[in-house]
Design a protein around this motif. Structure first.
Motif, PDB file in Angstrom:
ATOM      1  N   GLY A 158       0.807  -1.215   0.000  1.00 15.99           N
ATOM      2  CA  GLY A 158       0.000   0.000   0.000  1.00 15.99           C
ATOM      3  C   GLY A 158       0.838   1.262   0.000  1.00 15.99           C
ATOM      4  O   GLY A 158       0.462   2.265  -0.608  1.00 15.99           O
ATOM      5  N   ARG A 159       1.981   1.207   0.667  1.00 15.21           N
ATOM      6  CA  ARG A 159       2.872   2.375   0.670  1.00 15.21           C
ATOM      7  C   ARG A 159       3.316   2.699  -0.757  1.00 15.21           C
ATOM      8  O   ARG A 159       3.315   3.858  -1.165  1.00 15.21           O
ATOM      9  CB  ARG A 159       4.080   2.117   1.557  1.00 15.21           C
ATOM     10  CG  ARG A 159       5.027   3.273   1.603  1.00 15.21           C
ATOM     11  CD  ARG A 159       6.243   2.957   2.447  1.00 15.21           C
ATOM     12  NE  ARG A 159       7.100   4.126   2.450  1.00 15.21           N
ATOM     13  CZ  ARG A 159       7.664   4.622   3.508  1.00 15.21           C
ATOM     14  NH1 ARG A 159       7.521   4.053   4.682  1.00 15.21           N
ATOM     15  NH2 ARG A 159       8.411   5.692   3.422  1.00 15.21           N
ATOM     16  N   LEU A 192      -7.930   1.675  -9.368  1.00 19.43           N
ATOM     17  CA  LEU A 192      -7.563   0.748  -8.295  1.00 19.43           C
ATOM     18  C   LEU A 192      -8.309  -0.573  -8.408  1.00 19.43           C
ATOM     19  O   LEU A 192      -9.515  -0.600  -8.651  1.00 19.43           O
ATOM     20  CB  LEU A 192      -7.875   1.371  -6.929  1.00 19.43           C
ATOM     21  CG  LEU A 192      -7.154   2.671  -6.580  1.00 19.43           C
ATOM     22  CD1 LEU A 192      -7.662   3.207  -5.248  1.00 19.43           C
ATOM     23  CD2 LEU A 192      -5.650   2.476  -6.571  1.00 19.43           C
ATOM     24  N   ASP A 200      -5.633  -3.509  -4.637  1.00 16.83           N
ATOM     25  CA  ASP A 200      -5.024  -2.198  -4.402  1.00 16.83           C
ATOM     26  C   ASP A 200      -5.718  -1.497  -3.234  1.00 16.83           C
ATOM     27  O   ASP A 200      -5.061  -0.917  -2.365  1.00 16.83           O
ATOM     28  CB  ASP A 200      -5.131  -1.301  -5.635  1.00 16.83           C
ATOM     29  CG  ASP A 200      -4.267  -1.732  -6.800  1.00 16.83           C
ATOM     30  OD1 ASP A 200      -3.327  -2.530  -6.609  1.00 16.83           O
ATOM     31  OD2 ASP A 200      -4.554  -1.254  -7.928  1.00 16.83           O
ATOM     32  N   CYS A 245      -0.876  10.248  -3.372  1.00 17.54           N
ATOM     33  CA  CYS A 245      -1.827  10.584  -2.301  1.00 17.54           C
ATOM     34  C   CYS A 245      -1.355  11.787  -1.481  1.00 17.54           C
ATOM     35  O   CYS A 245      -2.164  12.592  -1.019  1.00 17.54           O
ATOM     36  CB  CYS A 245      -2.046   9.385  -1.380  1.00 17.54           C
ATOM     37  SG  CYS A 245      -2.757   7.944  -2.213  1.00 17.54           S
ATOM     38  N   LEU A 268      -3.876  -0.331   0.126  1.00 20.43           N
ATOM     39  CA  LEU A 268      -3.877   1.074   0.533  1.00 20.43           C
ATOM     40  C   LEU A 268      -4.498   1.252   1.914  1.00 20.43           C
ATOM     41  O   LEU A 268      -3.966   1.977   2.758  1.00 20.43           O
ATOM     42  CB  LEU A 268      -4.649   1.918  -0.483  1.00 20.43           C
ATOM     43  CG  LEU A 268      -3.876   2.462  -1.659  1.00 20.43           C
ATOM     44  CD1 LEU A 268      -4.827   3.097  -2.667  1.00 20.43           C
ATOM     45  CD2 LEU A 268      -2.828   3.461  -1.216  1.00 20.43           C
ATOM     46  N   TYR A 310      -2.117   0.125   4.624  1.00 24.42           N
ATOM     47  CA  TYR A 310      -1.027   1.084   4.788  1.00 24.42           C
ATOM     48  C   TYR A 310      -1.503   2.316   5.565  1.00 24.42           C
ATOM     49  O   TYR A 310      -0.881   2.732   6.547  1.00 24.42           O
ATOM     50  CB  TYR A 310      -0.476   1.502   3.419  1.00 24.42           C
ATOM     51  CG  TYR A 310       0.445   2.686   3.490  1.00 24.42           C
ATOM     52  CD1 TYR A 310       1.656   2.610   4.178  1.00 24.42           C
ATOM     53  CD2 TYR A 310       0.109   3.889   2.884  1.00 24.42           C
ATOM     54  CE1 TYR A 310       2.504   3.706   4.265  1.00 24.42           C
ATOM     55  CE2 TYR A 310       0.951   4.983   2.948  1.00 24.42           C
ATOM     56  CZ  TYR A 310       2.142   4.893   3.640  1.00 24.42           C
ATOM     57  OH  TYR A 310       2.980   5.988   3.721  1.00 24.42           O
ATOM     58  N   LEU A 365       1.730   1.960  -3.497  1.00 22.24           N
ATOM     59  CA  LEU A 365       0.558   2.487  -4.212  1.00 22.24           C
ATOM     60  C   LEU A 365       0.297   3.949  -3.862  1.00 22.24           C
ATOM     61  O   LEU A 365      -0.028   4.752  -4.738  1.00 22.24           O
ATOM     62  CB  LEU A 365      -0.680   1.647  -3.882  1.00 22.24           C
ATOM     63  CG  LEU A 365      -0.753   0.294  -4.564  1.00 22.24           C
ATOM     64  CD1 LEU A 365      -1.796  -0.580  -3.886  1.00 22.24           C
ATOM     65  CD2 LEU A 365      -1.067   0.459  -6.039  1.00 22.24           C
ATOM     66  N   ALA A 366       0.414   4.286  -2.591  1.00 22.38           N
ATOM     67  CA  ALA A 366       0.195   5.672  -2.162  1.00 22.38           C
ATOM     68  C   ALA A 366       1.193   6.602  -2.839  1.00 22.38           C
ATOM     69  O   ALA A 366       0.838   7.710  -3.258  1.00 22.38           O
ATOM     70  CB  ALA A 366       0.297   5.778  -0.646  1.00 22.38           C
TER      71      ALA A 366
END
Length: 121
Positions: A40-41, A100, A104, A49, A108, A111, A43-44
């Motif tokens: 998730g990190r 997403l 995903d 984000c 996220l 995370y 993805l962010a």
């Protein structure tokens, strides 16, 4: 909220706003999967984000704090943005959630739920 706010004076609303602004966030203690949080990190970062929610995802002005929110709340909201059923003031989150996958969204949410809550900047 309208029925509750109908009889509030401007001073009452300012007092309520000051009270809520003074509250500090507390960790929710969600059970987070470390592997999902690590994914998730990434993805962010990939989805930028932090460009709206700040580098710590603590939020700013009208942009809400994400860090440390409840895992189930985050899952519900992200899925709602993806399905276009969650309220979204300017459509930015609905648009951001479209690429997403469900995996995903899971990653996220894990995370973000694992981040220490910090007051908005």
């Amino acid at each position: 909220m309208s029925p509750f706010a109908a009889n509030l004076s401007d001073d009452d609303m300012a007092d309520l706003a000051a009270f809520y602004a003074a509250q500090r966030p507390h960790a929710r203690g969600s059970a987070v999967d470390p592997a999902k949080a690590a994914a998730g990190r990434e993805l962010a970062n990939r989805h930028h984000c932090s460009s709206c929610h700040t580098p710590t995802l603590a939020g700013q002005k009208q942009i809400p704090r994400l860090a440390g929110q409840d895992l189930q709340y985050l899952l519900k909201l992200l899925r709602g943005f993806k399905a276009q059923t969650a309220a979204d003031l300017d459509g930015m989150m609905t648009m951001s959630a479209q690429p997403l996958t469900d995996a995903d969204i899971e990653n996220l949410a894990h995370y973000i739920a694992d981040l220490p809550p910090a007051p908005p900047q």
